[in-house]
Design an enzyme around this catalytic site. Sequence first.
Site, PDB file in Angstrom:
ATOM      1  N   PRO A  12       0.796  -1.222   0.000  1.00  0.00           N
ATOM      2  CA  PRO A  12       0.000   0.000   0.000  1.00  0.00           C
ATOM      3  C   PRO A  12       0.831   1.277   0.000  1.00  0.00           C
ATOM      4  O   PRO A  12       1.860   1.368   0.663  1.00  0.00           O
ATOM      5  CB  PRO A  12      -0.811  -0.090   1.302  1.00  0.00           C
ATOM      6  CG  PRO A  12      -0.110  -1.103   2.137  1.00  0.00           C
ATOM      7  CD  PRO A  12       0.544  -2.052   1.187  1.00  0.00           C
ATOM      8  N   ASN A  13       0.338   2.223  -0.767  1.00  0.00           N
ATOM      9  CA  ASN A  13       0.877   3.588  -0.871  1.00  0.00           C
ATOM     10  C   ASN A  13       2.190   3.688  -1.644  1.00  0.00           C
ATOM     11  O   ASN A  13       2.685   4.788  -1.883  1.00  0.00           O
ATOM     12  CB  ASN A  13       1.031   4.235   0.520  1.00  0.00           C
ATOM     13  CG  ASN A  13      -0.305   4.328   1.223  1.00  0.00           C
ATOM     14  OD1 ASN A  13      -1.257   4.864   0.660  1.00  0.00           O
ATOM     15  ND2 ASN A  13      -0.412   3.791   2.429  1.00  0.00           N
ATOM     16  N   ARG A  20       4.999  11.082  -2.538  1.00  0.00           N
ATOM     17  CA  ARG A  20       4.679  10.821  -1.134  1.00  0.00           C
ATOM     18  C   ARG A  20       5.891  11.129  -0.242  1.00  0.00           C
ATOM     19  O   ARG A  20       6.942  10.526  -0.420  1.00  0.00           O
ATOM     20  CB  ARG A  20       4.332   9.335  -1.034  1.00  0.00           C
ATOM     21  CG  ARG A  20       4.181   8.807   0.339  1.00  0.00           C
ATOM     22  CD  ARG A  20       4.184   7.289   0.325  1.00  0.00           C
ATOM     23  NE  ARG A  20       3.889   6.791   1.651  1.00  0.00           N
ATOM     24  CZ  ARG A  20       4.108   5.566   2.056  1.00  0.00           C
ATOM     25  NH1 ARG A  20       4.618   4.668   1.224  1.00  0.00           N
ATOM     26  NH2 ARG A  20       3.833   5.202   3.273  1.00  0.00           N
ATOM     27  N   TYR A  25      11.070   9.219   1.351  1.00  0.00           N
ATOM     28  CA  TYR A  25      11.036   8.171   0.326  1.00  0.00           C
ATOM     29  C   TYR A  25      11.728   8.556  -0.984  1.00  0.00           C
ATOM     30  O   TYR A  25      11.810   7.722  -1.877  1.00  0.00           O
ATOM     31  CB  TYR A  25       9.580   7.777   0.048  1.00  0.00           C
ATOM     32  CG  TYR A  25       8.884   7.159   1.244  1.00  0.00           C
ATOM     33  CD1 TYR A  25       9.317   5.951   1.781  1.00  0.00           C
ATOM     34  CD2 TYR A  25       7.805   7.789   1.860  1.00  0.00           C
ATOM     35  CE1 TYR A  25       8.695   5.385   2.884  1.00  0.00           C
ATOM     36  CE2 TYR A  25       7.173   7.237   2.965  1.00  0.00           C
ATOM     37  CZ  TYR A  25       7.622   6.028   3.467  1.00  0.00           C
ATOM     38  OH  TYR A  25       7.008   5.471   4.566  1.00  0.00           O
ATOM     39  N   ASN A  75       8.356  -5.238  -0.953  1.00  0.00           N
ATOM     40  CA  ASN A  75       8.142  -4.109  -0.054  1.00  0.00           C
ATOM     41  C   ASN A  75       6.655  -4.122   0.274  1.00  0.00           C
ATOM     42  O   ASN A  75       5.836  -3.661  -0.513  1.00  0.00           O
ATOM     43  CB  ASN A  75       8.553  -2.783  -0.696  1.00  0.00           C
ATOM     44  CG  ASN A  75       8.452  -1.631   0.304  1.00  0.00           C
ATOM     45  OD1 ASN A  75       7.871  -1.779   1.384  1.00  0.00           O
ATOM     46  ND2 ASN A  75       8.997  -0.486  -0.066  1.00  0.00           N
ATOM     47  N   ALA A  78       3.168  -0.793   4.856  1.00  0.00           N
ATOM     48  CA  ALA A  78       2.688  -0.870   6.246  1.00  0.00           C
ATOM     49  C   ALA A  78       2.261  -2.281   6.636  1.00  0.00           C
ATOM     50  O   ALA A  78       2.289  -2.632   7.825  1.00  0.00           O
ATOM     51  CB  ALA A  78       1.540   0.108   6.442  1.00  0.00           C
ATOM     52  N   GLU A  99      13.199  -8.712   1.739  1.00  0.00           N
ATOM     53  CA  GLU A  99      12.323  -7.632   2.213  1.00  0.00           C
ATOM     54  C   GLU A  99      13.042  -6.298   2.005  1.00  0.00           C
ATOM     55  O   GLU A  99      14.210  -6.164   2.386  1.00  0.00           O
ATOM     56  CB  GLU A  99      12.047  -7.874   3.704  1.00  0.00           C
ATOM     57  CG  GLU A  99      11.221  -6.790   4.366  1.00  0.00           C
ATOM     58  CD  GLU A  99      11.037  -7.064   5.876  1.00  0.00           C
ATOM     59  OE1 GLU A  99      11.241  -8.211   6.329  1.00  0.00           O
ATOM     60  OE2 GLU A  99      10.692  -6.102   6.589  1.00  0.00           O
ATOM     61  N   HIS A 101      12.792  -1.987   2.327  1.00  0.00           N
ATOM     62  CA  HIS A 101      12.138  -0.734   2.728  1.00  0.00           C
ATOM     63  C   HIS A 101      12.970   0.428   2.220  1.00  0.00           C
ATOM     64  O   HIS A 101      14.191   0.453   2.447  1.00  0.00           O
ATOM     65  CB  HIS A 101      11.965  -0.656   4.241  1.00  0.00           C
ATOM     66  CG  HIS A 101      11.126  -1.782   4.761  1.00  0.00           C
ATOM     67  ND1 HIS A 101       9.769  -1.819   4.561  1.00  0.00           N
ATOM     68  CD2 HIS A 101      11.462  -2.933   5.389  1.00  0.00           C
ATOM     69  CE1 HIS A 101       9.295  -2.942   5.076  1.00  0.00           C
ATOM     70  NE2 HIS A 101      10.304  -3.642   5.576  1.00  0.00           N
ATOM     71  N   ARG A 108      12.707   5.357  12.566  1.00  0.00           N
ATOM     72  CA  ARG A 108      11.361   5.945  12.589  1.00  0.00           C
ATOM     73  C   ARG A 108      10.570   5.446  13.804  1.00  0.00           C
ATOM     74  O   ARG A 108      11.165   4.976  14.768  1.00  0.00           O
ATOM     75  CB  ARG A 108      10.670   5.631  11.252  1.00  0.00           C
ATOM     76  CG  ARG A 108      11.451   6.188  10.054  1.00  0.00           C
ATOM     77  CD  ARG A 108      10.771   5.879   8.744  1.00  0.00           C
ATOM     78  NE  ARG A 108       9.461   6.491   8.659  1.00  0.00           N
ATOM     79  CZ  ARG A 108       8.547   6.184   7.725  1.00  0.00           C
ATOM     80  NH1 ARG A 108       8.848   5.283   6.811  1.00  0.00           N
ATOM     81  NH2 ARG A 108       7.378   6.775   7.710  1.00  0.00           N
TER      82      ARG A 108
HETATM   83  C1  DQA Z   1       8.111   1.360   3.827  1.00  0.00           C
HETATM   84  C2  DQA Z   1       8.185   1.552   5.342  1.00  0.00           C
HETATM   85  C3  DQA Z   1       6.841   1.246   5.986  1.00  0.00           C
HETATM   86  O1  DQA Z   1       6.915   1.436   7.387  1.00  0.00           O
HETATM   87  C4  DQA Z   1       5.777   2.165   5.430  1.00  0.00           C
HETATM   88  O2  DQA Z   1       4.513   1.844   5.981  1.00  0.00           O
HETATM   89  C5  DQA Z   1       5.733   2.171   3.949  1.00  0.00           C
HETATM   90  C6  DQA Z   1       6.987   2.165   3.208  1.00  0.00           C
HETATM   91  C7  DQA Z   1       9.417   1.776   3.132  1.00  0.00           C
HETATM   92  O3  DQA Z   1       9.599   1.419   1.978  1.00  0.00           O
HETATM   93  O4  DQA Z   1      10.225   2.489   3.726  1.00  0.00           O
HETATM   94  O5  DQA Z   1       4.672   2.271   3.344  1.00  0.00           O
HETATM   95  O6  DQA Z   1       7.907  -0.017   3.550  1.00  0.00           O
END
Ligand code: DQA
Length: 146
Positions: A12-13, A20, A25, A75, A78, A99, A101, A108
Amino acid sequence: MTRPTFAVLNGPNLNLLGTREPDLYGAERLSDIQQRCETVAAELDVAVEFFQSNHEGALVDEIQRRRADSGIVLNAGAYTHTSIAIRDALAAVQVPFVEVHVSNVFAREDFRHRSYLSDLASGVIVGCGADGYEFALRRLVVLATA
Ligand code: DQA
């Protein structure tokens, strides 16, 4: 012989990368990351397929569909910090995954320090920005051909 296939799955996102919270990011969009992964895949003579969804069940379905792939760059956004369903899907398919990020989740909020996925992962890359996807893909290709 068919080329080994690697999936790059985003939660998501992550479709909003580039616009964003750029301080966290960066400026690269998901389409830029896809292009970079495709360039690496061509260099290494493997196939790469991209997927993004804002929905947990859609990610579970996609992981299940990937059971014959050679590796997954994931990735989960959340859902990393909440999703037993995604963890169970990864455990079920037994496809090696890294994994990723983009941000340094350990710098954070506390709730981002916990991952439901990391102990199942072949590797974890955090805080390397968009480069993390490329590192993860290269690593999975090494593991698949070792
Ligand atoms: C994320 C880190 C997560 O905590 C966050 O919710 C994201 C992006 C990252 O790529 O840094 O949506 O996965």
